[in-house]
Design an enzyme around this catalytic site. Structure first.
Site, PDB file in Angstrom:
ATOM      1  CG  HIS A  61      -1.551   1.167   1.346  1.00 23.95           C
ATOM      2  ND1 HIS A  61      -3.001   1.261   1.274  1.00 23.95           N
ATOM      3  CD2 HIS A  61      -1.264   2.457   1.993  1.00 23.95           C
ATOM      4  CE1 HIS A  61      -3.381   2.295   1.561  1.00 23.95           C
ATOM      5  NE2 HIS A  61      -2.568   3.013   1.945  1.00 23.95           N
ATOM      6  CD  GLU A  62       1.750   3.694   3.965  1.00 28.36           C
ATOM      7  OE1 GLU A  62       1.779   4.550   3.121  1.00 28.36           O
ATOM      8  OE2 GLU A  62       1.134   3.362   4.723  1.00 28.36           O
ATOM      9  CG  HIS A  65       0.352   6.089  -0.988  1.00 29.64           C
ATOM     10  ND1 HIS A  65      -0.819   6.554  -1.577  1.00 29.64           N
ATOM     11  CD2 HIS A  65       0.062   5.496   0.373  1.00 29.64           C
ATOM     12  CE1 HIS A  65      -1.737   6.187  -0.656  1.00 29.64           C
ATOM     13  NE2 HIS A  65      -1.174   5.476   0.273  1.00 29.64           N
TER      14      HIS A  65
END
Length: 269
Positions: A61-62, A65
């Site tokens: 998820h990170e 980003h």
């Protein structure tokens, strides 16, 4: 006189997965095999499998980003180590990893974590700004579908609440719980709440005055989320939607509830 750093290219190993991430993946693979084969204490196997799988999803998820920020113009994310999937490099490891893991252990919900830091001075487009924020929850959507593939494709055996001796039942329950966590993380991260990805998706389109007001409220986003989910009727509606979506991708409610019960190995029963 001070000068802004100029980033022209990423470090040579910027995209090489860190040993920390490789170690987490190894724990996930080994505990998955242990859960499948019911090796030793299967509840501990399930715990390791679910928690390591959840941490992997947090890292991805990170990473989503960061890599979107990188290709949108902020090359500095590579210099900070965000592209190596190392959770120890995050701006707030406590918020990004520790808190979401604790919430999964205590409440079985995919709570959003803190984000990597992207220098928005290098992002020249509101659309790119929104895409950077959307990349994380979209990753959770993709992961939910990937984890649900065995259920959708009929690879999992016929399971029902009355059949508690099904072959590899613990493994399928743990996999169902991982799918449930991805569904909850996807929905939570898309909520338009200050401080969450959903809020960051829409905030670039506000006027400067509204953006300043939004940013003032953002640090209280987690508190607002807790109040909405556990102190209002919206929480009931949220979990109804989660259960409906999980059923839609072939993951039954009773199975991921069993996974949650198995994961809590310290409880009797």
């Amino acid at each position: 006189m001070t000068y802004e750093p100029v980033y022209t290219r990423a470090p040579r190993n910027a995209f090489v997965p860190s040993p920390v991430f490789v170690g987490i993946v190894a724990v996930f693979a080994v505990s998955g095999f242990m859960t499948w084969s019911r090796f030793g204490n299967v509840k501990i196997d399930v715990f390791l499998f679910v928690i390591s799988g959840w941490i992997i999803s947090l890292c991805l998820h990170e990473y989503a980003h960061a890599v979107t920020g990188y290709f949108s113009g902020d090359l500095s994310v590579a210099d900070r180590g965000y592209l190596r999937l190392n959770p120890l490099k995050y701006t707030h490891p406590l918020l990004s990893i520790v808190l979401p893991v604790i919430v999964v252990i205590l409440g079985g919900i995919g709570l959003p974590g803190g984000a990597v830091w992207v220098d928005h001075r290098y992002i020249r487009s509101r659309l790119k700004d929104s895409l950077i924020s959307a990349a994380g929850p979209l990753t959770n959507v993709v992961l939910a579908l990937i984890v649900a593939v065995p259920f959708l494709a009929g690879l999992a055996p016929e399971l029902s609440p009355s059949v508690v001796t099904a072959e590899h039942l613990e493994f399928w329950a743990a996999l169902a719980l991982l799918a449930f966590l991805q569904v909850t993380a996807s929905l939570l991260n898309f909520l338009p709440i200050p401080g969450l990805d959903g809020g960051s998706i829409i905030s670039p389109w506000f006027s400067p005055a509204y953006q300043r007001a939004w940013n003032l409220v953002a640090p209280w986003g987690f508190l607002l989320l807790f109040l909405l989910l556990w102190q209002t009727q919206l929480g009931s509606y949220f979990f109804e939607v989660v259960n409906w979506l999980a059923e839609l991708i072939g993951v039954p409610y009773w199975l991921y509830q069993l996974g949650f019960e198995l994961m809590r190995f310290w409880e009797a029963g």
